[in-house]
Design a protein around this motif. Structure first.
Motif, PDB file in Angstrom:
ATOM      1  N   LYS A 234       0.824  -1.215   0.000  1.00 57.82           N
ATOM      2  CA  LYS A 234       0.000   0.000   0.000  1.00 57.82           C
ATOM      3  C   LYS A 234       0.858   1.266   0.000  1.00 57.82           C
ATOM      4  O   LYS A 234       0.472   2.265  -0.595  1.00 57.82           O
ATOM      5  N   ARG A 235       1.998   1.223   0.711  1.00 55.43           N
ATOM      6  CA  ARG A 235       2.844   2.401   0.848  1.00 55.43           C
ATOM      7  C   ARG A 235       4.306   2.039   0.593  1.00 55.43           C
ATOM      8  O   ARG A 235       4.805   1.055   1.123  1.00 55.43           O
ATOM      9  N   VAL A 254      -0.745  -0.001  -4.536  1.00 56.72           N
ATOM     10  CA  VAL A 254      -0.032   1.091  -3.876  1.00 56.72           C
ATOM     11  C   VAL A 254      -0.840   2.384  -3.974  1.00 56.72           C
ATOM     12  O   VAL A 254      -1.284   2.775  -5.049  1.00 56.72           O
ATOM     13  N   VAL A 255      -1.040   3.047  -2.823  1.00 55.15           N
ATOM     14  CA  VAL A 255      -1.804   4.294  -2.790  1.00 55.15           C
ATOM     15  C   VAL A 255      -0.939   5.493  -2.412  1.00 55.15           C
ATOM     16  O   VAL A 255      -1.323   6.640  -2.642  1.00 55.15           O
ATOM     17  N   GLU A 256       0.229   5.243  -1.830  1.00 58.88           N
ATOM     18  CA  GLU A 256       1.103   6.337  -1.403  1.00 58.88           C
ATOM     19  C   GLU A 256       2.558   5.949  -1.613  1.00 58.88           C
ATOM     20  O   GLU A 256       2.958   4.835  -1.258  1.00 58.88           O
ATOM     21  N   ALA A 257       3.343   6.858  -2.206  1.00 55.16           N
ATOM     22  CA  ALA A 257       4.741   6.536  -2.484  1.00 55.16           C
ATOM     23  C   ALA A 257       5.612   7.771  -2.394  1.00 55.16           C
ATOM     24  O   ALA A 257       5.195   8.881  -2.746  1.00 55.16           O
ATOM     25  N   LEU A 273       3.691   2.072 -10.310  1.00 50.10           N
ATOM     26  CA  LEU A 273       2.953   2.841  -9.306  1.00 50.10           C
ATOM     27  C   LEU A 273       1.755   3.568  -9.912  1.00 50.10           C
ATOM     28  O   LEU A 273       1.376   4.646  -9.465  1.00 50.10           O
ATOM     29  N   VAL A 276      -1.211   4.827  -7.610  1.00 53.06           N
ATOM     30  CA  VAL A 276      -0.899   5.703  -6.486  1.00 53.06           C
ATOM     31  C   VAL A 276      -1.823   6.922  -6.445  1.00 53.06           C
ATOM     32  O   VAL A 276      -2.209   7.476  -7.480  1.00 53.06           O
ATOM     33  N   LYS A 277      -2.172   7.336  -5.208  1.00 57.45           N
ATOM     34  CA  LYS A 277      -3.011   8.524  -5.004  1.00 57.45           C
ATOM     35  C   LYS A 277      -2.200   9.706  -4.489  1.00 57.45           C
ATOM     36  O   LYS A 277      -2.532  10.862  -4.785  1.00 57.45           O
ATOM     37  N   LEU A 279       1.859  11.023  -4.214  1.00 64.60           N
ATOM     38  CA  LEU A 279       3.180  10.722  -4.745  1.00 64.60           C
ATOM     39  C   LEU A 279       4.135  11.875  -4.458  1.00 64.60           C
ATOM     40  O   LEU A 279       3.820  13.043  -4.742  1.00 64.60           O
ATOM     41  N   LEU A 299      -3.954   9.496  -9.249  1.00 70.45           N
ATOM     42  CA  LEU A 299      -3.110  10.461  -8.546  1.00 70.45           C
ATOM     43  C   LEU A 299      -3.874  11.749  -8.243  1.00 70.45           C
ATOM     44  O   LEU A 299      -4.365  12.428  -9.151  1.00 70.45           O
TER      45      LEU A 299
END
Length: 425
Positions: A234-235, A254-257, A273, A276-277, A279, A299
């Motif tokens: 997820k992260r 993955v939602v956060e990176a 990714l 991802v929401k 970034l 994103l």
């Protein structure tokens, strides 16, 4: 004040133990000298927390004696947490830590957090740790796991594993250790020179949070890196200022990176990714940032570091490939790397017939350079949904320079009639 003390004394033991468990153990023991009730209550604490600071008045022998005595007098049915942080040099650290770990294992410890002075040689952990089935969380800093290679390792209950500046026996030690953590959800690995590892390979089907860093110490060569296979992640947080590589298999959840690296090519990272929401990016490249045709369809929040050469080209690419982007934050996190003053910026207008979807735009440490003004004015003009713009200049900016910055941005054309411009000191 007496009424307050009476209320505290009337609390049940279980509730008091929860409160006291949040304090350093030395403070709780000191409280036992003030009240008969605390005299034996502290020995029932489920969590013990010991810390020897770098410049503490306490000496290493006194600290060792205190920890030994506390563990000897401890009478709780289970030792839920043992945290020991040794920030000062100790010539008996190997022996002391071995005794404390054995005691914790015998007491069925669930969370073990051991840290030793980073400037010293790592402390060798005893073999009794590796078959400990009660552990749920294991956090180590400047420890040696060389004996794990010749021991039976069974961490089948460990969900949290933090390995900071840890020394391994060989290249296969970490993968072998991770393979014993069948339910691992949170992994932190910070590499250091001399850790006996070139490639950190992470293959964990249950992993949800992954942090991979290299320490501030220098690494030689660029043939070391990270291999990641974590389909449920997820992260993700990667920081590497020494070069190398990172290859990632598809991670659709993955939602956060955070990707903060100096790699020449990051396509194998960002290309995985797309879900991802949130970034955060600091990259050396824009052309090889991610494969052509990649779309960050989810994103919403982007934070971009402006220290790299031609960072504005990377911004253009991400803006064009992020149809739902609502929040953009620009900030120089590191010392700026030199870029050509003549480098032109290709604005993304041609690919955005409906304008930018941004609602919030923040720029920290704004300097008002020509390129920065171009980017800021473009966003003000083409972000038709923009509600708020927050600009914070560098602390060294003079009052006159701030006035000129504000004047220039305030007079720029705006695509949103409801946009509010805030200029913060």
């Amino acid at each position: 004040m007496n009424d307050y003390r009476d209320r505290i004394s009337k609390l049940p033991d279980d509730f008091l133990l929860q409160i006291l468990s949040r304090l350093p153990t030395k403070d709780v023991v000191a409280m036992s000298l003030l009240s008969k009730r605390y005299h034996f209550l502290w020995t029932l604490l489920p969590k013990l927390n010991f810390e020897l600071m770098l410049h503490s008045n306490n000496t290493s022998p006194k600290f060792t004696k205190f920890v030994d005595r506390s563990l000897l007098l401890h009478k709780a049915p289970t030792l839920e947490t043992l945290r020991v942080k040794i920030g000062s040099v100790s010539h008996t650290a190997d022996v002391d830590v071995a005794v404390w770990v054995r005691t914790a294992v015998d007491r069925g410890v669930r969370e073990l957090d051991i840290s030793y002075c980073p400037a010293e040689e790592p402390v060798r952990l005893p073999k009794c740790l590796f078959p400990c089935t009660s552990l749920v969380a294991l956090k180590l800093e400047n420890m040696s796991l060389v004996d794990a290679s010749s021991s039976y390792v069974c961490f089948n209950s460990v969900k949290t594993l933090h390995l900071l500046d840890v020394k391994y026996f060989d290249e296969q030690s970490l993968p072998r250790l991770l393979s014993s953590c069948s339910v691992l959800e949170d992994l932190v690995v910070q590499r250091c020179p001399g850790d006996n590892v070139k490639i950190v390979s992470v293959n964990a089907v249950c992993l949800k949070t992954l942090t991979l860093h290299k320490s501030s110490q220098a690494f030689e060569g660029d043939d070391d890196g990270f291999l990641i296979a974590a389909p449920k992640l997820k992260r993700l947080d990667i920081e590497d200022y020494w070069g190398g590589f990172c290859y990632i298999e598809n991670m659709p959840e993955v939602v956060e990176a955070n990707v903060d690296v100096i790699y020449k090519n990051t396509e194998r990272i960002l290309g995985s990714l797309t879900s991802v929401k949130r970034l955060a990016l600091c990259l050396m490249t824009s052309d090889a940032a991610y494969p052509a045709g990649t779309v960050f369809s989810q994103l919403v929040h982007l934070e971009l570091c402006t220290c790299a050469p031609r960072w504005w080209d990377l911004l253009t690419r991400v803006i064009e490939d992020s149809p739902k982007l609502r929040v953009l934050k620009l900030r120089q996190k590191h010392i700026r790397r030199t870029s050509s003053p003549r480098a032109s910026w290709k604005q993304p207008a041609a690919s955005l017939p409906k304008g930018l979807s941004l609602e919030t735009f923040k720029w920290e440490l704004y300097e008002g350079t020509q390129k920065q003004k171009e980017v800021a004015k473009f966003i003000l003009q083409h972000a038709t949904r923009l509600k708020k713009v927050i600009v914070s200049p560098k602390p060294s900016t003079s009052l006159l320079e701030k006035h000129e910055m504000l004047k220039e941005l305030s007079s720029a054309p705006r695509g949103s009639s409801t946009c509010q411009l805030l200029f913060l000191d």
